[in-house]
Design a protein around this motif. Structure first.
Motif, PDB file in Angstrom:
ATOM      1  N   THR A 299      22.897  16.724  53.063  1.00  0.00           N
ATOM      2  CA  THR A 299      23.436  15.580  53.943  1.00  0.00           C
ATOM      3  C   THR A 299      22.527  15.502  54.985  1.00  0.00           C
ATOM      4  O   THR A 299      21.528  16.042  55.449  1.00  0.00           O
ATOM      5  CB  THR A 299      24.667  16.186  54.353  1.00  0.00           C
ATOM      6  OG1 THR A 299      24.590  17.237  55.198  1.00  0.00           O
ATOM      7  CG2 THR A 299      25.820  16.513  53.186  1.00  0.00           C
ATOM      8  N   ARG A 300      22.616  14.255  55.741  1.00  0.00           N
ATOM      9  CA  ARG A 300      22.001  13.831  56.768  1.00  0.00           C
ATOM     10  C   ARG A 300      22.191  14.773  57.885  1.00  0.00           C
ATOM     11  O   ARG A 300      21.358  15.017  58.659  1.00  0.00           O
ATOM     12  CB  ARG A 300      22.518  12.462  57.262  1.00  0.00           C
ATOM     13  CG  ARG A 300      22.126  11.345  56.284  1.00  0.00           C
ATOM     14  CD  ARG A 300      22.794  10.102  56.894  1.00  0.00           C
ATOM     15  NE  ARG A 300      22.116   9.667  57.757  1.00  0.00           N
ATOM     16  CZ  ARG A 300      20.829   8.585  57.811  1.00  0.00           C
ATOM     17  NH1 ARG A 300      20.538   8.432  56.316  1.00  0.00           N
ATOM     18  NH2 ARG A 300      20.411   8.104  58.757  1.00  0.00           N
ATOM     19  N   ASN A 301      23.626  15.106  58.063  1.00  0.00           N
ATOM     20  CA  ASN A 301      23.864  16.107  59.291  1.00  0.00           C
ATOM     21  C   ASN A 301      23.183  17.248  58.910  1.00  0.00           C
ATOM     22  O   ASN A 301      22.715  18.144  60.128  1.00  0.00           O
ATOM     23  CB  ASN A 301      25.601  16.442  59.321  1.00  0.00           C
ATOM     24  CG  ASN A 301      25.967  15.303  59.699  1.00  0.00           C
ATOM     25  OD1 ASN A 301      25.621  14.230  60.381  1.00  0.00           O
ATOM     26  ND2 ASN A 301      27.232  15.266  59.544  1.00  0.00           N
ATOM     27  N   SER A 305      20.432  18.744  62.018  1.00  0.00           N
ATOM     28  CA  SER A 305      20.704  20.329  62.564  1.00  0.00           C
ATOM     29  C   SER A 305      19.611  21.112  62.313  1.00  0.00           C
ATOM     30  O   SER A 305      19.057  21.604  63.313  1.00  0.00           O
ATOM     31  CB  SER A 305      21.800  20.738  61.954  1.00  0.00           C
ATOM     32  OG  SER A 305      22.137  22.024  62.440  1.00  0.00           O
TER      33      SER A 305
END
Length: 320
Positions: A299-301, A305
């Motif tokens: 995922t992008r998150n 992170s």
């Protein structure tokens, strides 16, 4: 003694420029009776001085005057950032096509013919002042939020394109990157806008323009088309070479992959990143898929992170 500036909270300010006393008197009386604050100038030089000092809401400008004529006055007002926004209505007895065209080319928004009919002038003024007031409020709002925005009038000839208005930040960036006079549009920027016109005519998506100066780059994006020939553009400065290099080193990415990951970590969408890097959203998506694979995330998150954690120790991280 310094001339006292008019209080525009009490009424709108009109500057009348004419070398004929009877014309000045006729208009002054009509505008004063209508509740306007009226300033007068009898030649081009004093007109420029009064416009700079008082920032009138509109200028009624005689086209033909001895010395500096009205066309030159208009050109100079439009070339200065402090007065370029003021609407100009020409007053002229010259109705031949070339004179009307000259009035608009010099920056006039309208014209009335002599002998002057005060009620006609008042009616035209109201329309143009309302539009100018709304535009000024929009510019002030953009300035307040720190947006670098400018409107450019694009003509058939690249060299004749000119900045209609620009926020303070836009003016600063244009000066820094192009060393350009306030109303001047550099050739590469004008050519890019003309290319956008062609893309729009073909129903295709607009592209961005990146201007590189050393480690800094200025990215131009098309915001909207405000009229047939006026374009509103937004510019933003990119100077994150150190952080991008840190991302590249930390994850063994390609330069373009590192740039994509950097902007993802700063919360940008694929379209935003495409505008910044001069790529399509589809190309950005493909780079991002490679990034996910190399980082072992889905995922992008998660990618953002991980990038922030790794890079914080290696390079200054500026959120945004």
């Amino acid at each position: 003694m310094t001339e006292r500036l008019p209080d525009r909270s009490l009424s709108d300010v009109v500057l009348i420029v004419d070398d004929v006393p009877d014309n000045l008197s006729l208009l002054h009386d009509a505008l004063d009776e209508a509740g306007y604050t009226v300033l007068v100038a009898v030649n081009g030089e004093s007109a420029l001085q009064r416009a700079i000092q008082a920032d009138p809401d509109i200028v009624l400008l005689d086209a033909v005057m001895p010395g500096m004529d009205g066309f030159e006055v208009a050109r100079r007002l439009k070339a200065q950032p402090g007065t370029s926004h003021i609407p100009i209505i020409f007053m002229t007895g010259l109705t031949e096509t070339e004179h009307v065209v000259a009035a608009f080319q010099a920056g006039g928004i309208d014209y009335v013919t002599k002998p002057i009919r005060p009620q006609e002038v008042l009616a035209r003024m109201v329309v143009h002042m309302q539009s100018a007031r709304q535009a000024r409020q929009a510019r002030n709002a953009l300035d307040a939020f720190g947006h670098a925005t400018m409107a450019i009038h694009v003509t058939g000839q690249v060299e004749n394109s000119r900045a209609v208005w620009q926020t303070a930040l836009a003016r600063e960036l244009m000066q820094r990157y192009f060393d350009a006079p306030p109303a001047h549009v550099p050739a590469e920027l004008a050519a890019w806008l003309q290319a956008q016109s062609q893309l729009a005519a073909e129903g295709r998506e607009p592209t961005s323009l990146s201007v590189v100066r050393g480690e800094r780059q200025l990215v131009f994006s098309l915001q909207q088309r405000t009229s047939d020939d006026d374009w509103l553009i937004v510019m933003r400065e990119v100077s994150d070479a150190a952080a991008v290099d840190a991302v590249l080193q930390a994850f063994r990415l390609t330069l373009r992959e590192a740039e994509v990951l950097y902007w993802v970590a700063k919360g940008k969408t694929n379209r935003d990143i495409g505008d910044i890097l001069g790529s399509s959203p589809a190309t950005v998506k493909k780079h991002l898929e490679h990034v996910f694979e190399k980082l072992g995330v889905e995922t992008r998150n998660a990618a953002a992170s991980l990038a922030i954690q790794k890079v914080r120790a290696l390079a200054p991280w500026h959120g945004g």
